[in-house]
Design an enzyme around this catalytic site. Structure first.
Site, PDB file in Angstrom:
ATOM      1  N   LEU A  17      -9.228 -15.558  -3.563  1.00  0.00           N
ATOM      2  CA  LEU A  17     -10.072 -16.200  -2.563  1.00  0.00           C
ATOM      3  C   LEU A  17      -9.355 -17.451  -2.073  1.00  0.00           C
ATOM      4  O   LEU A  17      -8.813 -18.219  -2.871  1.00  0.00           O
ATOM      5  CB  LEU A  17     -11.418 -16.611  -3.168  1.00  0.00           C
ATOM      6  CG  LEU A  17     -12.537 -15.570  -3.248  1.00  0.00           C
ATOM      7  CD1 LEU A  17     -13.744 -16.182  -3.954  1.00  0.00           C
ATOM      8  CD2 LEU A  17     -12.934 -15.072  -1.881  1.00  0.00           C
ATOM      9  N   ASP A  18      -9.358 -17.671  -0.754  1.00  0.00           N
ATOM     10  CA  ASP A  18      -8.738 -18.878  -0.208  1.00  0.00           C
ATOM     11  C   ASP A  18      -9.427 -20.130  -0.752  1.00  0.00           C
ATOM     12  O   ASP A  18     -10.608 -20.088  -1.110  1.00  0.00           O
ATOM     13  CB  ASP A  18      -8.864 -18.892   1.320  1.00  0.00           C
ATOM     14  CG  ASP A  18      -8.025 -17.809   1.973  1.00  0.00           C
ATOM     15  OD1 ASP A  18      -7.061 -17.343   1.336  1.00  0.00           O
ATOM     16  OD2 ASP A  18      -8.342 -17.430   3.120  1.00  0.00           O
ATOM     17  N   PRO A  19      -8.714 -21.274  -0.789  1.00  0.00           N
ATOM     18  CA  PRO A  19      -9.355 -22.521  -1.223  1.00  0.00           C
ATOM     19  C   PRO A  19     -10.616 -22.849  -0.414  1.00  0.00           C
ATOM     20  O   PRO A  19     -11.592 -23.370  -0.949  1.00  0.00           O
ATOM     21  CB  PRO A  19      -8.261 -23.570  -0.996  1.00  0.00           C
ATOM     22  CG  PRO A  19      -6.983 -22.811  -1.198  1.00  0.00           C
ATOM     23  CD  PRO A  19      -7.257 -21.446  -0.597  1.00  0.00           C
TER      24      PRO A  19
END
EC number: 5.4.99.25
Length: 306
Positions: free
Chosen positions: A48-50
């Site tokens: 998951l992206d930041p």
């Protein structure tokens, strides 16, 4: 004064459904969870992206052997879009690079969502963790280097518009693996001749797991070790979608020693791994069925009784 000693690691086997907070990379969130559990080995099941929050299954110990089966699973997300602006990254962390009309009607937006539903082809974004010559694409993107990406075949099962007040829209998306929601948002906007980028993204489901079952890092920190351990799911939840088979103990022992026990069943699939259980109900691992030989072949086995 001696520095404090590091907590001693321990064997931990199981799956934690983590609710990843915004601002942390998936790996940072994984390492925080690993330290809380003092786990010897850990891995996650899809990045998951930041910027994104939400469901991140974390595998400890023996569960890491079966993490791949969640990478291939369908997903669900809640995404917040801002219409009328394109950014360099496709999300709110990038700079605005193009502007367009934002006075989109709810009807036109709904029509665009319907047009992007079903089997589609999608070009992965440059700001992604996809590898090119061993490096993630986002490393090239930060240097202004554009790498050619091949379109991928994906499936958008459904896009439900849960809120629309132009220029902001909130959608719930159910999709196949490999779908990039930031690209989907850009493609929806393109269909109505404008731009868009993500301002928020939350993964709500993966492989039948729901965000309602997930635990935050803050909640985990508030528990003692036995309380945290009680939240772990057994390793076989990662492969619960596969057919199961209980074997006599003698056949289980043969699999563990690399031998192929005899087994014949015309109803068993020959191209799908089988979940293998011992007579006491314990999970043994995965095996392939070889119908022509009438035997079972070990694929991935647990090496503990957990």
């Amino acid at each position: 004064m001696n520095p404090p000693s590091k907590p001693q690691k321990r064997p931990v086997n199981g799956v934690l459904l983590l609710d990843k907070p915004q601002g942390l990379s998936s790996n940072t969130a994984l390492q925080k969870a690993r330290r809380l559990y003092r786990a010897e080995k850990a891995g996650h099941t899809g990045v998951l992206d930041p910027l994104a929050t939400g469901l991140l299954p974390v595998c400890f110990g023996e569960a890491t052997k079966f993490a791949q089966y969640l990478l291939d699973a369908d997903k669900a997300y809640t995404a917040t879009l801002k219409l009328g602006e394109a950014t360099s990254t496709g999300d709110a962390e990038g700079e605005v690079v193009a502007t367009g009309r934002a006075d989109i009607s709810a009807e036109d937006f709904q029509t665009a969502c319907q047009a992007l539903t079903g089997p589609i082809r999608q070009v992965p974004p440059m700001f992604s963790a996809l590898k090119h010559e061993g490096k993630p694409l986002y490393e090239y993107a930060h240097k202004g280097i554009v790498i050619e990406r091949k379109p991928r075949d994906i499936v958008i099962y459904a896009i439900d518009v849960t809120s629309f007040h132009a220029p902001e829209a909130v959608i719930d998306v159910r999709c196949s693996k490999g779908t990039y929601i930031r690209t989907l948002s850009e493609d929806i906007a393109k269909h109505i001749h404008t731009f868009a980028h993500l301002t928020a993204l939350r993964r709500t489901e993966t492989a039948g797991f729901s965000i309602r079952e997930a635990h935050t890092l803050a909640a985990l920190e508030a528990l003692d070790e036995s309380g945290r351990d009680a939240l772990l799911l057994p390793c076989d939840v990662l492969v619960r979608h596969l057919p199961g088979l209980t074997l006599p103990d003698a056949a289980v022992q043969m699999l563990k020693f690399g031998r192929q026990p005899e087994y014949r069943d015309a109803n068993l699939p020959a191209d799908t791994p089988l979940r293998i259980y011992a007579e006491d109900g314990s999970f043994v691992g995965l095996a392939d069925y070889l119908p022509h030989a009438g035997r079972l072949k070990a694929l991935r086995l647990m090496n503990t009784a957990t």
